[in-house]
Design an enzyme around this catalytic site. Sequence first.
Site: not given
Length: 717
Positions: A94-95
């Site tokens: 996600e990051d």
Amino acid sequence: MSVIQRLSNAIRTQRVERAFGIDALCRVLETYLPDKQVAEVRRAAEFATSVHEGQHRTSGEPYVYHPLAVARTLAEMRLDHTTLIAAILHDVIEDTGVSKESLALEFGADVAELVDGVSKVTRVEGRTRAEQQAESFRKLLLAMTKDLRVILIKLADRLHNMRTLAHVAPEKRHRIARETLEIYAPIAQRLGIYSMRTELEDLAFAALYPKRYAVLQQAVSAQLGDAKKVIREVEQRLSVALREEGIGAGVVGRQKNIYSIYQKMRRKKLKLLKVMDLLGFRVIVSKVDDCYRALGVVHHVYKPVPQQFDDYIANPKSNGYQSLHTACIGPGGHKIEVQIRTRDMHHVAESGIAAHWQYKQGARDGAGAPQARAHEWVAGLFNDFGGASPMDFIEHVKIDLFPDEVYVFTPKGEIRRLPKGATPVDFAYAVHSELGDHCVAARVDGVLEPLNTVLHNGQTVEIITARHARPNAAWLNFVKTAKARSAIRNYLRQQHEDEAVRLGRRLLEIALRELSIPSSVLKDEQRLAPVLAAHHFTDVEELYAAIGSGQRLAALVARQFLPKEQTDAPQGKPAPLAIEGTEGLALDYARCCHPLPGDDIRGHVSVGRGIVVHRIECKHAKGRPQDWVPLAWSEKVQGDFLAEVRIKAHNKRGLLARITTEISNAESSIENVQMPDRAGGEIVEMRFVITVKNRIHLARVLRRLRRIEWIERVWRA
């Protein structure tokens, strides 16, 4: 960044490093994992450190300490090394720039699937924050159907976020806290993870209502006085008494969490002084037989409170929780709650589905039971509500997360678990959807009861059905289970769609006739296909439904069937649509003018409501002619219609009784009455909404009312 702030961040980072660094984590892992697996976890931490390089949390410390803290929580629950690796890497997809595929190559497919399950869905333009979160939550639960460890990682992630919530902006803090109370703490409860559930509740409560939390915490401390002394006294007395009876047991006392006290005060509308059971005790024994023997000892030492005993060993909760619950009067008149369970039951009660991974497969009887129940619950959610929109799905899940349950019996003696406050309709749908769809009444313990009757523990419920019976929209006001609510809504939605299709077909055929286009074009695939494509529909039924529900105008759709050279052809006088009064949900009657058969009417197409019928003289029936649909009453019109009647009369005793009698004698019923303040004078005005068949029936009612000597004037509004 100022020197003071940098120094503060450095000190905080060192403190976090000591508590949640990889060395601290590995020291915990070495107590139950082999060296090879500990080394894999350390490698995952090094990988996470490199890919999160340069990222910081709002508090200022390096971001990697968050996933390490999540893994530490799971390590304290003694989870397997695959789960711990996924916890450390849970934000990398996600990051960071790491893909699921590269993660699978580096750490294996199981880790990649777990990390992907925890990751939020990709941002889609046009969706609101709430829709985006709902879709991410559905993705999380879908991943749970494959591997329940996904939710353990997510709960540990949420727990650490709640522990560090003070560094977040107030608006975001409140949103996260509310979401935790509404979704994540109940999920922890549903999965039987008591330790997580209580901490999530208290942290969220403190963040959402800090003043209430502080006041309540101070008041509880003041009421209990030296709580530690009371806890030590009870622990010692029970331990000695159990030992004298030859029962090996551990006794542990605690003060109940603040949020559960707050909820009890709200639920039962109690002041704190009336909430007696602020202290709880657990008696942990070796065997099931010892649970019941220990219960006798507890009741001998402390006087039991009548009607406050529950046997969750014989009747386990849906999350697998088993224990005996009793309440007694303890030292100083304090009411205490005592839970008695075996060691295995205690492991399940504290860790829920996590207990499955704390034991080797098959090493302990029933270790996998909570996991099986959790799988059944999540699979049931998707079976019942998988086709719902993300927002509807999350609402169904919220409804389904009921901590309190009642146990009722079928006529054959089978036990059904239902949420507290459930009714015979909930019971019927819990047994089978067909039974719910056709239920008309119920026998509860042999007595005929209405369908909105609240069920209680131990009752036997028999559902009475009728072949032609169908779900009623009024049931939505009292059903408690998400399954019942979803089934009723689906039926009503389907009924609305069917009626919209029929109405849409009639409107389109009239519009085609106005343009001298034969209705046979609706069966001509060559002429129909471009019209459907222009509106992005796959078949003509969707087109009818869109017209009937007000999403498309029949006149505009009809013009698309004209040859290109005739698209500007003049329209003749529109033929009216005949209203029969049986169109149901696809047709609505305006509350402002209450049209009746015999009135001149016209219709306005309203999205979601279909056609709204107005009297032509209604002030809301003005505007551009092209915005309205010509309507007429069919000769076959039937049903009851609402009419508003105004009365001006002398304020005499018995006036209302005379009026209602005359309305009833005219074969009409009263739906609503508005009376003025009786102190307003000798003359009063009253407003009645009554049911009539048509204008002739209404005239008959008005004639009867005019015969009452006290009435000065009667008129239709």
